[in-house]
Design an enzyme around this catalytic site. Structure first.
Site, mmCIF file in Angstrom:
data_model
loop_
_atom_site.group_PDB
_atom_site.id
_atom_site.type_symbol
_atom_site.label_atom_id
_atom_site.label_comp_id
_atom_site.label_asym_id
_atom_site.label_seq_id
_atom_site.Cartn_x
_atom_site.Cartn_y
_atom_site.Cartn_z
ATOM 1 N N CYS A 2 -1.744 1.570 6.816
ATOM 2 C CA CYS A 2 -1.223 1.219 8.140
ATOM 3 C C CYS A 2 -0.375 2.347 8.726
ATOM 4 O O CYS A 2 0.306 3.062 7.993
ATOM 5 C CB CYS A 2 -0.342 -0.010 8.050
ATOM 6 S SG CYS A 2 -1.151 -1.413 7.310
ATOM 7 N N ARG A 27 -5.728 8.018 7.847
ATOM 8 C CA ARG A 27 -5.092 7.280 6.759
ATOM 9 C C ARG A 27 -5.884 6.032 6.380
ATOM 10 O O ARG A 27 -5.595 5.414 5.365
ATOM 11 C CB ARG A 27 -3.675 6.880 7.169
ATOM 12 C CG ARG A 27 -2.778 8.069 7.388
ATOM 13 C CD ARG A 27 -1.500 7.665 8.061
ATOM 14 N NE ARG A 27 -0.694 6.840 7.184
ATOM 15 C CZ ARG A 27 0.486 7.196 6.704
ATOM 16 N NH1 ARG A 27 0.982 8.344 7.005
ATOM 17 N NH2 ARG A 27 1.167 6.396 5.921
ATOM 18 N N TRP A 73 -4.445 -1.737 7.926
ATOM 19 C CA TRP A 73 -5.327 -1.782 6.753
ATOM 20 C C TRP A 73 -5.007 -3.112 6.091
ATOM 21 O O TRP A 73 -3.906 -3.321 5.586
ATOM 22 C CB TRP A 73 -5.021 -0.604 5.833
ATOM 23 C CG TRP A 73 -5.985 -0.417 4.719
ATOM 24 C CD1 TRP A 73 -7.196 0.213 4.779
ATOM 25 C CD2 TRP A 73 -5.831 -0.818 3.352
ATOM 26 N NE1 TRP A 73 -7.795 0.215 3.539
ATOM 27 C CE2 TRP A 73 -6.977 -0.409 2.650
ATOM 28 C CE3 TRP A 73 -4.826 -1.499 2.650
ATOM 29 C CZ2 TRP A 73 -7.155 -0.640 1.286
ATOM 30 C CZ3 TRP A 73 -5.001 -1.730 1.300
ATOM 31 C CH2 TRP A 73 -6.153 -1.304 0.635
ATOM 32 N N ASN A 99 4.407 -2.096 8.809
ATOM 33 C CA ASN A 99 3.686 -1.581 7.637
ATOM 34 C C ASN A 99 4.379 -2.136 6.409
ATOM 35 O O ASN A 99 5.601 -2.251 6.398
ATOM 36 C CB ASN A 99 3.789 -0.062 7.544
ATOM 37 C CG ASN A 99 2.974 0.638 8.599
ATOM 38 O OD1 ASN A 99 2.215 -0.005 9.327
ATOM 39 N ND2 ASN A 99 3.131 1.948 8.693
ATOM 40 N N GLY A 100 3.610 -2.390 5.365
ATOM 41 C CA GLY A 100 4.209 -2.864 4.117
ATOM 42 C C GLY A 100 3.780 -4.276 3.796
ATOM 43 O O GLY A 100 2.887 -4.836 4.448
ATOM 44 N N GLU A 479 -12.806 13.258 -11.987
ATOM 45 C CA GLU A 479 -12.510 13.548 -10.586
ATOM 46 C C GLU A 479 -13.810 13.625 -9.764
ATOM 47 O O GLU A 479 -13.880 13.112 -8.648
ATOM 48 C CB GLU A 479 -11.702 14.863 -10.488
ATOM 49 C CG GLU A 479 -11.451 15.395 -9.087
ATOM 50 C CD GLU A 479 -10.769 14.400 -8.166
ATOM 51 O OE1 GLU A 479 -10.295 13.355 -8.611
ATOM 52 O OE2 GLU A 479 -10.759 14.673 -6.946
ATOM 53 N N LYS A 483 -14.784 11.277 -6.559
ATOM 54 C CA LYS A 483 -15.150 11.845 -5.259
ATOM 55 C C LYS A 483 -16.485 11.273 -4.785
ATOM 56 O O LYS A 483 -16.629 10.853 -3.655
ATOM 57 C CB LYS A 483 -15.257 13.364 -5.413
ATOM 58 C CG LYS A 483 -14.641 14.276 -4.464
ATOM 59 C CD LYS A 483 -13.183 14.321 -4.259
ATOM 60 C CE LYS A 483 -12.345 13.099 -4.424
ATOM 61 N NZ LYS A 483 -10.951 13.334 -4.587
ATOM 62 N N GLU A 486 -16.325 7.408 -3.950
ATOM 63 C CA GLU A 486 -15.520 6.958 -2.816
ATOM 64 C C GLU A 486 -16.127 7.307 -1.461
ATOM 65 O O GLU A 486 -15.914 6.597 -0.490
ATOM 66 C CB GLU A 486 -14.079 7.452 -2.905
ATOM 67 C CG GLU A 486 -13.869 8.920 -2.660
ATOM 68 C CD GLU A 486 -12.404 9.332 -2.762
ATOM 69 O OE1 GLU A 486 -11.550 8.622 -2.235
ATOM 70 O OE2 GLU A 486 -12.132 10.389 -3.361
ATOM 71 N N HIS A 502 -21.730 5.698 -27.569
ATOM 72 C CA HIS A 502 -21.045 4.540 -28.138
ATOM 73 C C HIS A 502 -21.166 3.319 -27.227
ATOM 74 O O HIS A 502 -20.364 2.384 -27.337
ATOM 75 C CB HIS A 502 -19.580 4.882 -28.429
ATOM 76 C CG HIS A 502 -19.441 5.953 -29.468
ATOM 77 N ND1 HIS A 502 -19.720 5.740 -30.798
ATOM 78 C CD2 HIS A 502 -19.124 7.271 -29.367
ATOM 79 C CE1 HIS A 502 -19.545 6.871 -31.479
ATOM 80 N NE2 HIS A 502 -19.192 7.818 -30.616
ATOM 81 N N LYS A 597 -5.783 6.714 3.249
ATOM 82 C CA LYS A 597 -5.315 8.004 2.747
ATOM 83 C C LYS A 597 -4.017 7.861 1.973
ATOM 84 O O LYS A 597 -3.863 8.394 0.891
ATOM 85 C CB LYS A 597 -5.126 8.963 3.924
ATOM 86 C CG LYS A 597 -4.665 10.349 3.520
ATOM 87 C CD LYS A 597 -5.721 11.069 2.713
ATOM 88 C CE LYS A 597 -5.262 12.416 2.209
ATOM 89 N NZ LYS A 597 -6.170 12.887 1.132
HETATM 90 C C1 F6R Z 1 -9.077 10.144 -3.949
HETATM 91 C C2 F6R Z 1 -7.718 10.017 -3.479
HETATM 92 C C3 F6R Z 1 -6.833 9.023 -4.138
HETATM 93 C C4 F6R Z 1 -5.398 9.557 -4.238
HETATM 94 C C5 F6R Z 1 -4.464 8.448 -4.745
HETATM 95 C C6 F6R Z 1 -3.060 8.960 -4.953
HETATM 96 O O1 F6R Z 1 -9.772 11.134 -3.273
HETATM 97 O O2 F6R Z 1 -7.314 10.677 -2.574
HETATM 98 O O3 F6R Z 1 -7.306 8.651 -5.395
HETATM 99 O O4 F6R Z 1 -5.385 10.646 -5.095
HETATM 100 O O5 F6R Z 1 -4.461 7.396 -3.841
HETATM 101 O O6 F6R Z 1 -2.523 9.436 -3.760
HETATM 102 P P1 F6R Z 1 -1.268 10.375 -3.763
HETATM 103 O O7 F6R Z 1 -1.648 11.626 -4.448
HETATM 104 O O8 F6R Z 1 -0.948 10.579 -2.327
HETATM 105 O O9 F6R Z 1 -0.177 9.651 -4.507
#
Ligand code: F6R
Length: 602
Positions: A2, A27, A73, A99-100, A479, A483, A486, A502, A597
């Site tokens: 949000c 975001r 969101w 927000n929250g 990782e 990527k 998502e 396993h 984000k």
């Molecule tokens: C994936 C991604 C998320 C963030 C996670 C932590 O591409 O961006 O997995 O890494 O939400 O976010 P931060 O680093 O902002 O605490």
């Protein structure tokens, strides 16, 4: 997640709010809305979906010199126009964006608002109804807000309009980010400075449990007990142009391309006058005084944390544990005698990480945040901080923050190792090795055509996929999988290649794509053995191998870099793979479904 924008000034707030919401789009959100106040007349316009849809609905006519806007969101109640913010009190006098998460909203509703008419399923509406109830009972607006805030359990950043006070905007926060932006004859409120950089670069922080009373030319900050607070403004260092896409089709591609330049910026930022790696002494002292480092992070940042563990253990000789924030706070392991908590967070706002920070601080432990956002909550609240210098990361899928995290962790590890007299750290010419890595990263970001081709061949129509590796390559595999899943929605797992047999190998069938990452000499043949196992079961295998370890038939050769820095290079084709797979499958790369984000709720 949000986002909030508020404006009080002499111009039409409409355009400022919509521009601000567009800047917050990255975001992640599912609906948005604005409220405009024009001489005691409030207009609320909300829409499910994109800001472009809201913009259309708002049209040209709407006007108000005071306004609040929000991107939502969903947490309480599905994404819909009714649940979108702003929300109004029953009489329409008060309007709020929030927000929250208010944890006790149900009990507040039951205790204080029996019989009140609610138009949404949100926890937010409870806040605005409470403000109205206390105002109707005779309290002045700011007292009514204060009384309401004292009742709330959970996190909030709010901005409130009172129709009866058209020259004032009210704002407050607790555990959710919110800033005041200052100007001549206007002031703004935003959950993220980026939303209002076009208006101002001067900001004032708001601390938790403070109430802000904002007029065009006046700013008052008070605690919830009514004590006045004086706080000096600061100038934001981000440039409005940093958050533009330029000629790129997507922020993600732009940010992938920026990685070599970020490496060079990091090398500069952590070098002293003699060209040696240098870390702030206070940060180093914390690390050197600790007998164990607990890395706390989520998602991509936790994947960088696993690489950081290897770096700190091998170069500084200090034991490291890596924990996922959302688990750690509620299932704390036995801790060592002198732990240091190292929070890795791009945004510095992640609620899961912050709840751990709050807990360990209460327990009296020392904390260090590694973040990309100076001034963010985790930056301010930890004892020490180190910065990533990656520049604003806008795409939801984190790319340049990951490589920046790995690079800064290598710097921290070498600096600590040298201070401890560790031979491996003393002999490691990190400045030069990071420079070599930056050049190798350049070669990798130039391999777009090849990776696009691989994405088309392996991922255009598949249902699932695997990334496998061992040691640091396993961490990169995790990782890479995150990527890909998502942004392309392909079900993907990152797996320790030796562990496949396993159980998980049962999922391999004809044409299942399996990507193997091989950068470490000592496990080259073990991974290739695991690749043979999946090939024998019909998999479509694709190998990314480091120069010197490659074999005929490998699809991509990674330029050679120091064995401890290989994640900086091997992750790039994986990022590009995810990018092109998402394009092949017509996915919205920068705004993947259901994601945000900056994840500011637990
Ligand atoms: C994936 C991604 C998320 C963030 C996670 C932590 O591409 O961006 O997995 O890494 O939400 O976010 P931060 O680093 O902002 O605490």
């Amino acid at each position: 997640m949000c986002g909030i924008v508020g404006y009080i000034g002499r111009n039409n707030a409409k355009e400022i709010l919509l521009n601000g919401l567009e800047k917050l789009e990255y975001r992640g959100y599912d609906s948005a809305g604005i409220a405009l106040l024009d001489h005691e007349q409030v207009t609320v316009i909300k829409e499910k979906g994109r800001i472009a849809d809201l913009r259309k609905k708002v049209g040209n006519e709407a006007f108000g010199e005071v306004g609040i806007g929000h991107t939502r969101w969903a947490t309480h109640g599905k994404p819909s126009e009714e649940n979108a913010h702003p929300h109004q009190s029953a009489s329409g006098r008060f309007v709020i964006v929030h927000n929250g998460v208010i944890e006790n909203y149900a009990s507040l509703k039951e205790t204080y608002l029996e019989g009140a008419l609610f138009k949404s399923d949100t926890d937010t509406e409870v806040i605005v109804q409470l403000i109205e109830k206390f105002a109707q009972e005779g309290l002045e607006t700011k007292e009514a807000i204060r009384k309401t805030l004292r009742l709330l359990h959970g996190s909030y950043a709010i901005c409130v309009i009172d129709k009866n006070q058209p020259d004032t905007l009210f704002a407050a926060k607790n555990k959710s980010p919110l800033l005041i932006g200052t100007g001549t004859n206007f002031n703004v409120i935003a959950s993220d400075a980026m939303a209002v950089l076009k208006e101002t670069s001067e900001f004032i922080e708001i601390a938790d449990e403070e109430l802000v009373i904002l007029k065009r030319d006046q700013i008052e900050i008070e605690t919830l007990d009514g004590e006045e607070v004086e706080r000096a403004p600061f100038t934001a260092t981000i440039d409005a142009s940093d958050i533009e896409k330029g000629t790129y089709p997507h922020y993600m591609l732009k940010e992938i391309d920026e990685q070599p330049a970020v490496m060079r910026r990091i090398i500069q930022a952590y070098q002293n006058d003699t060209g040696e790696i240098s870390v702030d002494q206070a940060v180093l002292d914390e690390l050197l005084a600790s007998d164990r480092v607990y890395i706390i992070a989520c998602g991509t940042s936790s994947h960088a944390g696993y690489v950081g563990k290897v770096l700190i253990e091998r170069l500084a000789g200090i034991p490291v544990e890596v924990h996922i924030s959302s688990e750690f706070g509620y299932n704390m392991p036995l801790l060592s005698e002198n732990p240091l908590f190292l929070f890795i967070t791009q945004s510095g706002e992640t609620a899961d990480s912050r709840q751990v920070l709050v807990k360990v601080k209460e327990m009296g432990y020392r904390t260090l945040t590694l973040t990309n956002v100076p001034g963010s909550t985790l930056d301010r609240e930890a004892d020490q901080a180190m910065y990533l210098h990656a520049g604003p990361e806008i795409a939801v899928a984190s790319t340049k923050a990951y490589t920046a995290q790995v690079a800064v962790l290598s710097i921290l590890a070498v600096a600590a190792g040298r201070a401890r007299g560790n031979k491996a750290a003393i002999q490691f010419d990190l400045v030069s090795e990071l420079g070599i890595a930056a050049t190798a990263m350049e070669a990798m970001v130039s391999s777009k055509e090849l990776v696009e081709h691989i994405a088309g061949e392996f991922l255009a129509t598949t249902r699932n996929a695997f990334f496998i590796g061992r040691s640091v390559d396993y961490f990169v595999a995790m990782e890479a999988a995150l990527k890909l899943k998502e942004i392309s929605y392909i079900q993907t797992e990152g797996f320790a290649s030796g562990e496949l047999k396993h159980g998980t190998i049962a999922l391999i069938e004809d044409e299942t794509p399996v990507f193997a990452i091989i950068t470490q000499e000592n496990i080259n043949w073990n991974i290739r053995g695991n690749v043979n196992e999946v090939l024998a079961r019909g998999a479509n295998a694709c190998i990314f191998a480091m120069e010197g370890l490659e074999q005929p038939g490998d699809q991509l050769v990674l330029p050679h870099v120091h064995e401890l820095l290989t994640p900086l290079v091997s992750v790039i084709p994986c990022q590009l793979l995810a990018y092109y797979a998402a394009l092949h499958r017509d996915c919205d790369v920068d705004k993947p479904r259901n994601l945000a984000k900056s994840v500011t709720v637990e």
